[in-house]
Design a protein around this motif. Structure first.
Motif, PDB file in Angstrom:
ATOM      1  N   GLY A 152       0.806  -1.211   0.000  1.00  0.00           N
ATOM      2  CA  GLY A 152       0.000   0.000   0.000  1.00  0.00           C
ATOM      3  C   GLY A 152       0.839   1.259   0.000  1.00  0.00           C
ATOM      4  O   GLY A 152       0.434   2.290   0.556  1.00  0.00           O
ATOM      5  N   PRO A 312      -6.995   7.461   8.331  1.00  0.00           N
ATOM      6  CA  PRO A 312      -6.356   6.183   8.015  1.00  0.00           C
ATOM      7  C   PRO A 312      -5.074   5.994   8.824  1.00  0.00           C
ATOM      8  O   PRO A 312      -4.350   6.966   9.100  1.00  0.00           O
ATOM      9  CB  PRO A 312      -6.056   6.302   6.519  1.00  0.00           C
ATOM     10  N   ASP A 382      -8.857   5.375  12.352  1.00  0.00           N
ATOM     11  CA  ASP A 382     -10.219   4.943  12.077  1.00  0.00           C
ATOM     12  C   ASP A 382     -10.179   3.765  11.102  1.00  0.00           C
ATOM     13  O   ASP A 382      -9.586   3.864  10.018  1.00  0.00           O
ATOM     14  CB  ASP A 382     -11.021   6.102  11.481  1.00  0.00           C
ATOM     15  N   ALA A 383     -10.822   2.656  11.464  1.00  0.00           N
ATOM     16  CA  ALA A 383     -10.753   1.434  10.657  1.00  0.00           C
ATOM     17  C   ALA A 383     -11.415   1.622   9.292  1.00  0.00           C
ATOM     18  O   ALA A 383     -10.901   1.133   8.273  1.00  0.00           O
ATOM     19  CB  ALA A 383     -11.417   0.285  11.418  1.00  0.00           C
ATOM     20  N   GLU A 384     -12.554   2.312   9.261  1.00  0.00           N
ATOM     21  CA  GLU A 384     -13.235   2.520   7.986  1.00  0.00           C
ATOM     22  C   GLU A 384     -12.377   3.348   7.038  1.00  0.00           C
ATOM     23  O   GLU A 384     -12.262   3.038   5.841  1.00  0.00           O
ATOM     24  CB  GLU A 384     -14.575   3.219   8.219  1.00  0.00           C
ATOM     25  N   CYS A 385     -11.741   4.376   7.547  1.00  0.00           N
ATOM     26  CA  CYS A 385     -10.869   5.211   6.718  1.00  0.00           C
ATOM     27  C   CYS A 385      -9.642   4.439   6.253  1.00  0.00           C
ATOM     28  O   CYS A 385      -9.191   4.584   5.107  1.00  0.00           O
ATOM     29  CB  CYS A 385     -10.440   6.455   7.497  1.00  0.00           C
ATOM     30  N   THR A 386      -9.099   3.610   7.134  1.00  0.00           N
ATOM     31  CA  THR A 386      -7.922   2.818   6.782  1.00  0.00           C
ATOM     32  C   THR A 386      -8.229   1.859   5.641  1.00  0.00           C
ATOM     33  O   THR A 386      -7.396   1.649   4.746  1.00  0.00           O
ATOM     34  CB  THR A 386      -7.417   2.043   8.008  1.00  0.00           C
ATOM     35  N   ALA A 387      -9.430   1.297   5.640  1.00  0.00           N
ATOM     36  CA  ALA A 387      -9.808   0.357   4.588  1.00  0.00           C
ATOM     37  C   ALA A 387      -9.935   1.042   3.228  1.00  0.00           C
ATOM     38  O   ALA A 387      -9.701   0.424   2.186  1.00  0.00           O
ATOM     39  CB  ALA A 387     -11.117  -0.327   4.961  1.00  0.00           C
ATOM     40  N   ILE A 388     -10.288   2.318   3.226  1.00  0.00           N
ATOM     41  CA  ILE A 388     -10.460   3.068   1.977  1.00  0.00           C
ATOM     42  C   ILE A 388      -9.118   3.561   1.421  1.00  0.00           C
ATOM     43  O   ILE A 388      -8.906   3.589   0.206  1.00  0.00           O
ATOM     44  CB  ILE A 388     -11.404   4.257   2.214  1.00  0.00           C
TER      45      ILE A 388
END
Length: 473
Positions: A152, A312, A382-388
């Protein structure tokens, strides 16, 4: 020679030669016009910097044939030196466009190189647009070849290399060759430019202003490579993938060739390059937008007990750690890399599209009222931001209010990117905010009109003439 037997540089050369102006998709043409306007506006705003003046004075002291316009230099300079000056200015405010996930800033090298070559060779606007489009595409695809999907992150950056200037020299060289009418020599141009592509990013860690010259030197290398080939120099056709070539030298052979060739000429990367609406580290932009959304919702700042900015995981060290420093930036430059400052800037509002250059000053970074509000901001992963991440730089912002309620704003796409593009008129707001610092109203309006109708211009030098009156040396 078949597609199967062509080297990577030969493949890029065929792509360039076969792609005429009329082959460019409409959104690519529009994107290039906007990027020229954006880049020139940033140059105008950056002109008064000490480093910009140093670049102009150094370039002017070199002497040589008057061939192209450099921002803030009354008389024309040799094309390679004009490209150098304009490339320095274009990258000096951390306001230039960004490609994700390669995290390249393509226009700051490619556009100054193409503009200088266009003036030198008396190229029209259609050819200039074609050269810039193809040069940007080459730059981004080389950068993506060095992007490690599993990690990444860019392998260039992992090695301490500034992919922006390294790939920018290559893309800029292709752009300059097309603009100069020398697309038949692109294999040699890439072969020569590769030996001049450079840039290390240690200054991001421990200081120094050298990073500001990286895109200037890339543009200088690009124009120089084209001219050296014109005088008879040649380069290796295997310069990219060869045993001792570009990707071996920079990335130790760890690259993805298909990122260069897949969909070349059909799937264009250019329109997807993110414009920067705010003059700060791109990781902070969603924080500005989330805070501005809170402001527009009518939230009372006095009712805020605590603010939690979710980002993230890879962004956290840059804009959230150490939190004591991020809550108390000493300079406008430090504020550009502060999550808490971005939140405060968005809550208070400012110039530009939400905030502008005037909102990132040393005085405002130390303003007691802003610092008091920054003390209420925590930055968390933030997990949701990290996934994006990394194809967007998202953020969430939660306000904990004195009455016990919470209000949350999520910004999961990045303004200025493909999911939330800027129109020409919106980008012109940014341009005008930048240009008004060093240009008069009439010159700024004329430049906007010229860029909007760039494909109709025959004399690029006339388009740029007003830039010579900016903050003269």
């Amino acid at each position: 020679m078949t597609v199967a037997t062509m080297t990577l540089s030969e493949t890029l050369a065929v792509f360039a030669a076969r792609t005429g102006y009329d082959d460019l998709p409409e959104d690519v043409v529009e994107s290039v016009k906007m990027r020229v306007l954006d880049t020139l506006g940033i140059c105008a705003a950056a002109a008064p910097l000490d480093t910009s003046r140093a670049a102009r004075r150094w370039a002017s002291d070199q002497g040589g044939n008057p061939q192209a316009t450099a921002v803030g230099v009354p008389d024309k300079l040799p094309a390679s030196l004009a490209a150098f000056v304009n490339g320095v200015l274009a990258h000096s405010l951390d306001y230039d466009d960004t490609h994700l996930p390669s995290v390249l800033h393509p226009s700051a090298s490619v556009i100054p190189a193409a503009l200088a070559a266009a003036e030198m060779h008396h190229t029209d606007g259609r050819t200039l647009i074609r050269g810039i489009a193809i040069g940007l595409e080459v730059c981004v695809r080389l950068g993506m070849a060095g992007y490690d999907e599993a990690a990444g992150n860019s392998t260039f950056f992992e090695n301490g290399q500034h992919a922006t200037s390294i790939c920018g020299a290559m893309g800029g060289a292709v752009a300059a060759a097309i603009v100069a009418g020398a697309e038949h020599s692109i294999v040699d141009v890439l072969g020569v430019a590769a030996s001049m592509a450079s840039g290390i990013i240690e200054s991001n860690r421990t200081g120094g202003t050298v990073k500001r010259i990286h895109c200037g030197w890339a543009a200088h290398a690009a124009v120089s490579a084209v001219e050296l080939v014109r005088y008879g120099l040649t380069g290796p056709p295997t310069v990219l993938e060869g045993r001792f070539g570009f990707f071996q030298a920079w990335l130790h052979g760890n690259y993805t060739p298909s990122a260069i060739t897949d969909g070349l000429g059909d799937n264009w990367c250019v329109p997807g390059i993110f414009f920067k609406p705010y003059p700060a580290n791109h990781f902070t932009h969603a924080a500005v937008d989330a805070a501005a959304a809170l402001r527009r919702s009518g939230i009372d700042l006095d009712s805020i007990d605590r603010l939690v900015l979710g980002v993230p995981a890879p962004n956290f060290p840059t804009i959230g750690d150490p939190i004591e420093v991020k809550r108390s930036p000493e300079t406008g430059y430090m504020a550009q890399f502060s999550g808490p400052y971005a939140v405060v800037a968005g809550l208070l509002g400012g110039g530009g599209l939400e905030v502008g250059l005037d909102d990132y000053t040393d005085a405002l970074a130390r303003d007691p009222a802003r610092r008091s509000l920054m003390q209420k901001v925590d930055v968390e992963i933030d997990a949701e931001c990290t996934a994006i991440f990394p194809r967007e730089f998202p953020a969430t912002l939660t306000a904990h209010l004195s009455d016990g309620t919470t209000v949350t704003q999520k910004v999961l796409t990045t303004r200025g990117g493909p999911a939330r593009p800027l129109s020409f008129d919106e980008l012109n707001q940014k341009f005008r905010d930048n240009a008004q610092r060093t240009m008069n109203e009439a010159d700024a309006e004329a430049l906007t009109s010229a860029c909007r109708d760039l494909d109709g211009h025959q004399d690029i030098g006339a388009v740029l003439q007003s830039m010579t009156r900016i903050d003269p040396i």
